[in-house]
Design a protein around this motif. Structure first.
Motif, PDB file in Angstrom:
ATOM      1  N   LEU A   1       5.243   9.676 -11.620  1.00  0.00           N
ATOM      2  CA  LEU A   1       5.285   9.100 -12.875  1.00  0.00           C
ATOM      3  C   LEU A   1       5.852   7.922 -12.528  1.00  0.00           C
ATOM      4  O   LEU A   1       5.506   6.826 -13.126  1.00  0.00           O
ATOM      5  N   HIS A   2       6.856   7.462 -11.530  1.00  0.00           N
ATOM      6  CA  HIS A   2       7.475   6.509 -11.143  1.00  0.00           C
ATOM      7  C   HIS A   2       6.514   5.429 -10.179  1.00  0.00           C
ATOM      8  O   HIS A   2       7.065   4.762  -9.344  1.00  0.00           O
ATOM      9  N   LYS A   3       5.310   5.582 -10.545  1.00  0.00           N
ATOM     10  CA  LYS A   3       4.293   4.897  -9.609  1.00  0.00           C
ATOM     11  C   LYS A   3       3.244   4.543 -10.472  1.00  0.00           C
ATOM     12  O   LYS A   3       2.633   3.593 -10.702  1.00  0.00           O
ATOM     13  N   SER A   4       2.484   5.659 -10.946  1.00  0.00           N
ATOM     14  CA  SER A   4       1.341   5.588 -11.753  1.00  0.00           C
ATOM     15  C   SER A   4       1.528   5.529 -13.334  1.00  0.00           C
ATOM     16  O   SER A   4       0.662   4.896 -13.812  1.00  0.00           O
TER      17      SER A   4
ATOM     18  N   TYR B   1      -1.783  19.589  -3.731  1.00  0.00           N
ATOM     19  CA  TYR B   1      -2.228  18.230  -4.016  1.00  0.00           C
ATOM     20  C   TYR B   1      -1.025  16.976  -4.274  1.00  0.00           C
ATOM     21  O   TYR B   1      -0.146  17.121  -5.113  1.00  0.00           O
ATOM     22  N   ASP B   2      -0.935  16.122  -3.243  1.00  0.00           N
ATOM     23  CA  ASP B   2       0.154  14.965  -3.280  1.00  0.00           C
ATOM     24  C   ASP B   2      -0.723  14.043  -4.252  1.00  0.00           C
ATOM     25  O   ASP B   2      -1.361  13.495  -3.898  1.00  0.00           O
ATOM     26  N   GLY B   3      -0.048  14.014  -5.582  1.00  0.00           N
ATOM     27  CA  GLY B   3      -0.830  13.107  -6.480  1.00  0.00           C
ATOM     28  C   GLY B   3      -0.225  12.014  -6.702  1.00  0.00           C
ATOM     29  O   GLY B   3      -0.264  11.059  -7.670  1.00  0.00           O
TER      30      GLY B   3
ATOM     31  N   GLY C   1       0.799  -1.189  -0.129  1.00  0.00           N
ATOM     32  CA  GLY C   1       0.199   0.055  -0.030  1.00  0.00           C
ATOM     33  C   GLY C   1       1.017   1.151  -0.082  1.00  0.00           C
ATOM     34  O   GLY C   1       1.857   1.171   0.648  1.00  0.00           O
ATOM     35  N   SER C   2       0.391   2.290  -0.685  1.00  0.00           N
ATOM     36  CA  SER C   2       0.949   3.656  -0.855  1.00  0.00           C
ATOM     37  C   SER C   2       2.327   3.392  -1.549  1.00  0.00           C
ATOM     38  O   SER C   2       2.539   4.311  -2.418  1.00  0.00           O
ATOM     39  N   CYS C   3       3.214   2.292  -1.621  1.00  0.00           N
ATOM     40  CA  CYS C   3       4.172   2.473  -2.180  1.00  0.00           C
ATOM     41  C   CYS C   3       3.798   1.990  -3.838  1.00  0.00           C
ATOM     42  O   CYS C   3       4.902   1.665  -4.638  1.00  0.00           O
TER      43      CYS C   3
HETATM   44  C1  LIG Z   1       1.133   9.306  -1.036  1.00  0.00           C
HETATM   45  C2  LIG Z   1       2.652   9.445  -1.224  1.00  0.00           C
HETATM   46  N1  LIG Z   1       3.078  10.888  -1.230  1.00  0.00           N
HETATM   47  C3  LIG Z   1       4.341  10.892  -1.627  1.00  0.00           C
HETATM   48  C4  LIG Z   1       5.228   9.825  -1.824  1.00  0.00           C
HETATM   49  C5  LIG Z   1       6.852  10.252  -2.039  1.00  0.00           C
HETATM   50  O1  LIG Z   1       7.093   9.978  -3.371  1.00  0.00           O
HETATM   51  P1  LIG Z   1       8.548   9.693  -3.774  1.00  0.00           P
HETATM   52  O2  LIG Z   1       8.920   8.096  -2.787  1.00  0.00           O
HETATM   53  O3  LIG Z   1       8.644   9.768  -5.128  1.00  0.00           O
HETATM   54  O4  LIG Z   1       9.434  10.726  -3.079  1.00  0.00           O
HETATM   55  C6  LIG Z   1       4.663   8.723  -1.816  1.00  0.00           C
HETATM   56  C7  LIG Z   1       5.589   7.585  -2.266  1.00  0.00           C
HETATM   57  O5  LIG Z   1       4.993   6.640  -2.731  1.00  0.00           O
HETATM   58  C8  LIG Z   1       3.389   8.513  -1.685  1.00  0.00           C
HETATM   59  O6  LIG Z   1       2.850   7.216  -1.549  1.00  0.00           O
END
Ligand SMILES: Cc1ncc(COP(=O)(O)O)c(C=O)c1O
Length: 486
Positions: free
Chosen positions: A272-275, A246-248, A78-80
């Motif tokens: 972009l490195h997630k979605s 907004y933390d997207g 989750g989240s990652c």
């Molecule tokens: C909700 C949220 N905000 C911010 C971040 C931070 O992103 P980054 O790891 O690219 O710095 C993450 C990382 O996955 C996240 O899940």
């Protein structure tokens, strides 16, 4: 027994052995010795392993097999967000025209690359509902920091820089939010979530004041819950003279359905490195573009990639810019992957992404809620949070459950985050998983819930089937043993 598969490549090395055999070149080789001063030459040859091609292949295959990745099995972090990314986008990012150019080349010679970045900016405007984009930030956290520098520049321009010193952050926020605000020089004030897991409007009202520079919000938040009061929240923050960030990073929950622009946000970052088709995690290059509404556009980082008549140019001629936040123009390869992904999915495909991500998460949540506590009952978006409290009463902690999952062949979900849920287990299946895989995960989680009832001690020793069992995680972090011992 130590076989050549488990030996270090240095131990396998034999002097003179080579991993290739080629015909001797008949091309005259440029003699470096004529160009370099004597003292720059190494005195001793580099001690690199000398192995055959097969040994080399086995070495790398053995290393790869030691790793658990998204191509090994289900990875519900989750989240990652560990989701499968189409390999075709890797191929595209590695095309000669993208790989073999240099950011210091004359823009006239890299018009194709600039066009890709310009078009990506245009696409991300659509995705976010923002008016302008910068592709420079290299990660989500860096996007946050750059966005907050824009908040600062805006308030300073309005003569309120000395007054607006506080950034509000909900207690469910990702840790990077308060960290970025602190690094940008702000005081951070936490807003307590309400019983529904979202931002409490009354708590927000109480925190807003003449010192408010802005509010950072993830929507859906890290509990996977949509902030349904977002329009009112945006109005309140704006009325108080603050801005909304907004933390997207959770954008895969809303793609094609809504935009932060419509919700009332002023600055946005995307991961972009997630979605968008670059693997998340592993410390590889990332890309956290930021988007802003028109009135914040003058503050964006430079250089900006623009189109002037038929030419793509790099423009640094912006008086109020926060300056450069990253070398060159961002992580180009990650941006190419995102571009290829967006173009291949199309608008409908991106909508399908969010529909599938949300459907998969709700399916898992519904099937698991009989066996694990679900602190927030409403439908979730792309992820959800369970609590291992019921199991804790039997003496089994969330960490034990996570370790036991490894025995069943799954990577563990995110645990103990977000901090506002006791014994939290945060699960994100992503849109790319098949129902059969989700069902296998559910079966494993149900089995584990039964084991907690019948044989809790078993879980304290998990993982039972892995070559590495329970590590002392504190010692592993503080005093890692990095020396190889046979
Ligand atoms: C909700 C949220 N905000 C911010 C971040 C931070 O992103 P980054 O790891 O690219 O710095 C993450 C990382 O996955 C996240 O899940």
């Amino acid at each position: 027994m130590t076989t050549s598969n488990t030996k270090l490549i240095f131990e396998q090395s034999r002097s003179g052995r080579r991993a290739f055999s080629l015909l001797e070149s008949d091309v005259e080789v440029f003699d470096l010795t004529e160009e370099l001063p004597e003292h720059l030459f190494r005195k001793k040859a580099a001690e690199l392993p000398e192995v055959s091609e097969l040994q080399l292949m086995r070495h790398y295959t053995a290393l790869a097999n030691k790793n658990f990745g998204i191509e090994t099995g289900f990875y519900p972090l989750g989240s990652c967000t560990m989701k499968y990314n189409p390999k075709v986008n890797e191929d595209i990012a590695r095309m000669d025209g993208f790989m073999h150019i240099h950011p210091l080349q004359d823009p006239a010679t890299v018009q194709g690359a600039l066009k890709v970045m310009y078009d990506l900016q245009e696409d991300l405007k659509q995705v976010t509902g923002m008016d302008d984009i910068s592709l420079q930030p290299a990660a989500g956290a860096q996007g946050e920091w750059a966005g907050l520098l824009i908040f600062k520049a805006y308030h300073e321009k309005n003569g309120e820089g000395n007054q607006r010193k506080t950034i509000l952050v909900p207690d469910s926020a990702h840790g990077t939010n308060p960290a970025s605000a602190a690094v940008a020089g702000y005081n951070v004030v936490q807003i307590k979530s309400n019983e529904k897991g979202t931002v409490g409007v009354e708590a927000l009202k109480a925190a807003l004041g003449p010192d408010t520079a802005g509010l950072m919000l993830t929507n859906p938040n890290t509990l996977g819950l949509f902030e349904i009061d977002i329009v009112e929240i945006a109005e309140l923050v704006h009325e108080a003279g603050g801005l909304l960030y907004y933390d997207g990073a959770n954008a895969n929950a809303i793609l094609g359905k809504s935009t932060p622009g419509e919700m009332g946000f002023d600055v946005v970052h995307l991961n972009l490195h997630k979605s968008f088709s670059t693997p998340h995690g592993g410390g590889g290059p990332g890309s956290g573009p930021i988007g802003v509404k028109k009135y914040l556009s003058p503050f964006l980082p430079v250089p900006r990639i623009e189109k002037q008549k038929n030419l793509y140019v790099l423009n640094s001629d912006y008086e109020d810019t926060i300056g450069r936040v990253k070398g060159y123009f961002g992580n180009f390869g990650v941006n190419v992957r995102a571009y290829a992904y967006i173009k291949s999915m199309g608008a409908e495909g991106l909508q399908q992404v969010s529909e599938d991500a949300v459907l998969n998460a709700n399916y898992l949540k519904a099937r698991l809620s009989e066996y694990y506590d679900t602190p927030y009952k409403q439908h979730c978006k792309h992820e959800f949070v369970l609590s291992g409290l019921r199991q804790k009463r039997k003496g089994v902690r969330t960490l034990d459950i996570a370790k036991r999952l490894l025995d069943y062949g799954f990577y563990a979900p995110t645990v103990y985050f977000p901090l506002i849920v006791e014994e939290s287990i945060m699960i994100e299946p992503t849109e790319t998983e098949a129902k059969e895989t989700l069902d296998e995960f559910v079966e494993a989680m149900i089995e584990i819930a039964k084991e907690v009832e019948e044989d809790p001690d078993l879980l304290h020793d998990a993982p039972l089937t892995k070559s590495v069992r329970r590590l002392d995680e504190v010692m592993a972090a503080r005093k890692p043993k990095v020396i190889y011992q046979d």
